[in-house]
Scaffold this active site. Structure first.
Site, PDB file in Angstrom:
ATOM      1  CG  HIS A 138      -5.614   1.430  -3.654  1.00 27.80           C
ATOM      2  ND1 HIS A 138      -5.699   1.714  -2.308  1.00 27.80           N
ATOM      3  CD2 HIS A 138      -6.737   1.933  -4.215  1.00 27.80           C
ATOM      4  CE1 HIS A 138      -6.832   2.363  -2.073  1.00 27.80           C
ATOM      5  NE2 HIS A 138      -7.480   2.498  -3.217  1.00 27.80           N
ATOM      6  CG  ASN A 164      -0.921  -0.182   1.682  1.00 26.16           C
ATOM      7  OD1 ASN A 164      -0.657   0.372   0.615  1.00 26.16           O
ATOM      8  ND2 ASN A 164      -2.163  -0.328   2.095  1.00 26.16           N
TER       9      ASN A 164
END
Length: 178
Positions: free
Chosen positions: A89, A120
């Site tokens: 994201h 991540n």
């Protein structure tokens, strides 16, 4: 000092948008510049305030969906399957947990960029958590995040050919006293 609540985003902050070479897209809770040749955003920009952090969290979305506002169609979640990369994201779901629509928007594929799992789930996640802490202290921050698309590592996906960035960045703007 005007504090923006989670009920109505402050669109006046869109005057701080970076220059763009992609398709400019305004969602309700963030703005992005989509680069079709890379099948991802060159940057995303949004405001986060203390009220958003204090709101009760909505359930985390589970479906990654194509962005309905990208005119050329965005990447598909399948493009990341078996690639060795996660859907990272740019606008974190944790920053959008104050509202169901904001959460849903954070799962658009235009908000994703290929990241190795160690990044991540490691230092990138830690940075996102630190920014929420800094936002709480500052009351409100403006955040710009993006991939470095120069010198890409490779492309993934059978249909969309998503660029794997060489690095990522975050820029924070605290424009209120003190």
């Amino acid at each position: 000092t005007k504090i923006v609540t989670s009920e109505a985003p402050d669109y006046s902050l869109r005057t701080f948008l970076p220059t763009h070479t992609g398709e400019l897209i305004h969602h309700q809770y963030y703005t992005l510049s989509y680069k079709e040749e890379h099948e991802q955003s060159e940057w995303v920009a949004y405001m986060m305030d203390r009220n958003m952090l204090n709101a009760n969290n909505v359930p985390r979305e589970s479906d990654f969906t194509e962005d309905p506002k990208v005119t050329t169609t965005s990447a598909h979640h399948r493009d990341y399957s078996n690639s060795g990369y996660t859907r990272g994201h740019m606008v974190p779901a944790g920053d959008m947990a104050f509202n169901a629509e904001a959460m849903r928007e954070s799962f658009y594929m235009s908000n994703m960029s290929p990241q190795v799992r160690q990044l991540n789930n490691g230092i990138w996640k830690e940075l996102e958590e630190n920014i929420r802490d800094w936002t709480y202290k500052a009351e409100r921050l403006y955040i710009i995040t993006g991939p470095i698309l120069d010198n890409p590592i490779k492309k993934i996906g059978k249909s969309s050919k998503v660029t794997v960035p060489s690095a990522f960045y975050k820029v924070l703007l605290d424009y209120e006293d003190p």
